[in-house]
Write a protein that holds these residues in place. Structure first.
Motif, mmCIF file in Angstrom:
data_model
loop_
_atom_site.group_PDB
_atom_site.id
_atom_site.type_symbol
_atom_site.label_atom_id
_atom_site.label_comp_id
_atom_site.label_asym_id
_atom_site.label_seq_id
_atom_site.Cartn_x
_atom_site.Cartn_y
_atom_site.Cartn_z
ATOM 1 N N TYR A 180 14.330 5.028 -3.061
ATOM 2 C CA TYR A 180 15.145 5.799 -2.128
ATOM 3 C C TYR A 180 14.342 6.546 -1.066
ATOM 4 C CZ TYR A 180 19.108 4.821 -5.166
ATOM 5 O OH TYR A 180 20.080 4.174 -5.881
ATOM 6 N N LYS A 181 13.072 6.838 -1.360
ATOM 7 C CA LYS A 181 12.285 7.622 -0.410
ATOM 8 C C LYS A 181 11.247 6.807 0.346
ATOM 9 C CE LYS A 181 12.822 12.054 -2.792
ATOM 10 N NZ LYS A 181 12.138 13.255 -3.354
ATOM 11 N N VAL A 182 10.963 5.593 -0.132
ATOM 12 C CA VAL A 182 9.952 4.771 0.530
ATOM 13 C C VAL A 182 10.534 3.424 0.972
ATOM 14 C CG1 VAL A 182 7.707 3.632 0.318
ATOM 15 C CG2 VAL A 182 8.093 5.847 -0.789
ATOM 16 N N GLU A 183 11.001 2.626 0.009
ATOM 17 C CA GLU A 183 11.411 1.259 0.314
ATOM 18 C C GLU A 183 12.655 1.198 1.201
ATOM 19 O OE1 GLU A 183 10.116 -1.591 -3.293
ATOM 20 O OE2 GLU A 183 11.413 0.074 -3.923
ATOM 21 N N LEU A 184 13.722 1.886 0.800
ATOM 22 C CA LEU A 184 14.958 1.813 1.592
ATOM 23 C C LEU A 184 14.800 2.384 2.999
ATOM 24 C CD1 LEU A 184 17.910 2.451 -0.898
ATOM 25 C CD2 LEU A 184 17.366 0.371 0.378
ATOM 26 N N PRO A 185 14.141 3.550 3.172
ATOM 27 C CA PRO A 185 13.956 4.031 4.549
ATOM 28 C C PRO A 185 13.188 3.052 5.433
ATOM 29 C CG PRO A 185 13.570 5.813 2.999
ATOM 30 C CD PRO A 185 13.718 4.557 2.182
ATOM 31 N N LEU A 186 12.148 2.409 4.881
ATOM 32 C CA LEU A 186 11.387 1.447 5.671
ATOM 33 C C LEU A 186 12.176 0.154 5.900
ATOM 34 C CD1 LEU A 186 7.836 1.901 4.103
ATOM 35 C CD2 LEU A 186 8.590 2.610 6.376
ATOM 36 N N ALA A 187 13.015 -0.201 4.941
ATOM 37 C CA ALA A 187 13.811 -1.431 5.067
ATOM 38 C C ALA A 187 15.105 -1.218 5.841
ATOM 39 C CB ALA A 187 14.142 -1.981 3.680
ATOM 40 N N MET A 188 15.472 0.036 6.082
ATOM 41 C CA MET A 188 16.774 0.322 6.687
ATOM 42 C C MET A 188 17.003 -0.375 8.028
ATOM 43 S SD MET A 188 19.623 1.598 6.031
ATOM 44 C CE MET A 188 19.123 2.426 4.508
ATOM 45 N N PRO A 189 16.014 -0.437 8.940
ATOM 46 C CA PRO A 189 16.266 -1.178 10.188
ATOM 47 C C PRO A 189 16.657 -2.632 9.947
ATOM 48 C CG PRO A 189 14.297 0.166 10.390
ATOM 49 C CD PRO A 189 14.701 0.220 8.941
ATOM 50 N N SER A 190 16.034 -3.267 8.952
ATOM 51 C CA SER A 190 16.385 -4.651 8.619
ATOM 52 C C SER A 190 17.790 -4.727 8.033
ATOM 53 C CB SER A 190 15.369 -5.213 7.620
ATOM 54 O OG SER A 190 15.697 -6.539 7.262
ATOM 55 N N VAL A 191 18.130 -3.772 7.185
ATOM 56 C CA VAL A 191 19.471 -3.737 6.586
ATOM 57 C C VAL A 191 20.529 -3.557 7.676
ATOM 58 C CG1 VAL A 191 21.007 -2.503 5.015
ATOM 59 C CG2 VAL A 191 18.595 -2.817 4.403
ATOM 60 N N SER A 241 0.829 -1.212 0.000
ATOM 61 C CA SER A 241 0.000 0.000 0.000
ATOM 62 C C SER A 241 0.861 1.260 0.000
ATOM 63 C CB SER A 241 -0.925 0.007 1.222
ATOM 64 O OG SER A 241 -0.176 -0.063 2.422
ATOM 65 N N TYR A 242 2.036 1.187 0.652
ATOM 66 C CA TYR A 242 2.935 2.337 0.651
ATOM 67 C C TYR A 242 3.455 2.608 -0.755
ATOM 68 C CZ TYR A 242 3.035 1.667 5.749
ATOM 69 O OH TYR A 242 2.707 1.537 7.063
ATOM 70 N N ILE A 243 3.790 1.540 -1.452
ATOM 71 C CA ILE A 243 4.319 1.676 -2.810
ATOM 72 C C ILE A 243 3.229 2.202 -3.744
ATOM 73 C CG2 ILE A 243 5.325 0.427 -4.755
ATOM 74 C CD1 ILE A 243 6.536 -1.514 -2.708
ATOM 75 N N GLU A 244 2.015 1.682 -3.573
ATOM 76 C CA GLU A 244 0.906 2.159 -4.405
ATOM 77 C C GLU A 244 0.628 3.630 -4.150
ATOM 78 O OE1 GLU A 244 -0.602 0.586 -6.866
ATOM 79 O OE2 GLU A 244 0.820 -1.051 -6.523
ATOM 80 N N ALA A 245 0.719 4.041 -2.881
ATOM 81 C CA ALA A 245 0.498 5.450 -2.551
ATOM 82 C C ALA A 245 1.570 6.331 -3.189
ATOM 83 C CB ALA A 245 0.488 5.631 -1.041
ATOM 84 N N ALA A 246 2.808 5.840 -3.181
ATOM 85 C CA ALA A 246 3.904 6.588 -3.792
ATOM 86 C C ALA A 246 3.696 6.720 -5.298
ATOM 87 C CB ALA A 246 5.232 5.911 -3.496
ATOM 88 N N LYS A 247 3.244 5.631 -5.911
ATOM 89 C CA LYS A 247 2.950 5.692 -7.342
ATOM 90 C C LYS A 247 1.812 6.665 -7.617
ATOM 91 C CE LYS A 247 4.384 0.942 -8.468
ATOM 92 N NZ LYS A 247 3.901 -0.396 -8.918
ATOM 93 N N GLY A 248 0.850 6.705 -6.696
ATOM 94 C CA GLY A 248 -0.303 7.561 -6.884
ATOM 95 C C GLY A 248 0.019 9.038 -6.877
ATOM 96 N N GLY A 270 2.794 10.173 -8.069
ATOM 97 C CA GLY A 270 3.666 10.430 -9.207
ATOM 98 C C GLY A 270 5.144 10.166 -9.005
ATOM 99 N N MET A 271 5.524 9.411 -7.975
ATOM 100 C CA MET A 271 6.938 9.102 -7.759
ATOM 101 C C MET A 271 7.448 8.147 -8.834
ATOM 102 S SD MET A 271 7.696 8.600 -3.699
ATOM 103 C CE MET A 271 7.678 9.975 -2.553
ATOM 104 N N THR A 272 8.694 8.335 -9.229
ATOM 105 C CA THR A 272 9.336 7.408 -10.152
ATOM 106 C C THR A 272 9.802 6.164 -9.388
ATOM 107 O OG1 THR A 272 11.537 8.354 -9.826
ATOM 108 C CG2 THR A 272 10.147 9.353 -11.540
ATOM 109 N N LYS A 273 10.248 5.153 -10.116
ATOM 110 C CA LYS A 273 10.737 3.931 -9.478
ATOM 111 C C LYS A 273 11.936 4.227 -8.570
ATOM 112 C CE LYS A 273 9.185 0.640 -13.017
ATOM 113 N NZ LYS A 273 9.601 -0.398 -13.991
ATOM 114 N N ALA A 274 12.824 5.107 -9.045
ATOM 115 C CA ALA A 274 13.994 5.458 -8.238
ATOM 116 C C ALA A 274 13.570 6.195 -6.973
ATOM 117 C CB ALA A 274 14.956 6.314 -9.058
#
Length: 214
Positions: free
Chosen positions: A126-137, A109-116, A118-122
């Protein structure tokens, strides 16, 4: 000679070995990060290849360290280079696995909201997936660092230095002071690195994920 007296008498050599050990761990984990994080991102975009790559890397991790050092010794000789190559390879898997898992577990849902909006894949990366995944990384980096601290003790066998030199000297001479001088600092820096990275991990965890175990 007591252990305290031994430490005082050999403090320069012990400190030198400790510094070299930390350098080996730092460079090896850096190599692991440089390889694993981009590869983990790539695999989230090519999930058909992910299982094969993760299985292959995991298989390499099961090879005993002495065997890996033996191969490195044959092809790269003695010294720091073969040690860093082997340690870097071992450092990859925890970071790779956590990077892949962290990104793939981001709520769609976060990714869909970002697409909604107008965010690009990049931008989504960098602004949605990596920040949310950073604790796991960061968790993967913590695991990799702790493991590498222990694996680095084998580096002394091929002339790379570090606390392993003291441990192997003690084993070959039946001198427990040498063994303790290598093993105790190794255990301490493993705990310190783990604690420090855990603090960073908690600091990078979004508020909404504070109650989630990573």
């Amino acid at each position: 000679m007591s252990f305290t007296e031994f430490l005082i008498q050999n403090q320069k050599d012990i400190v030198s070995s400790l510094i070299r050990h930390i350098q080996l761990v730092g460079v090896a984990v850096a190599i692991g990060m440089v390889v694993a994080i981009p590869l983990g991102i790539f695999l989230t975009r090519h999930k058909k290849a992910a299982n094969a790559v993760l299985a292959f890397v995991g298989m390499i991790q099961t090879i005993p360290g002495l065997v890996m050092l033996g191969f490195a010794l044959i092809f790269l000789g003695i010294g720091i280079l073969p040690a860093l190559v082997v340690l870097g390879i071992y450092a990859i898997l925890p970071i790779l696995r956590n990077t892949f898992t962290g990104i793939t577990e981001v709520e769609p849902s976060y990714i869909e909201a970002a697409k909604g909006i107008g965010m690009t894949k990049a931008q989504i990366l960098y602004k949605v997936e990596l920040p949310l995944a950073m604790p796991s990384v960061i968790g993967g980096i913590r695991i990799s660092t702790v493991y590498t601290v222990s694996w680095a003790t084998l580096a002394g066998l091929i002339g790379a230095g570090g606390l392993g030199d003291l441990i192997w000297t003690g084993l070959s001479t039946y001198n427990t002071n040498f063994i303790l001088a290598g093993a105790v600092p190794s255990a301490i820096i493993a705990v310190l690195f783990s604690g420090l990275i855990s603090v960073v991990q908690r600091g990078l965890t979004p508020r909404g994920l504070k109650g989630v175990r990573i």
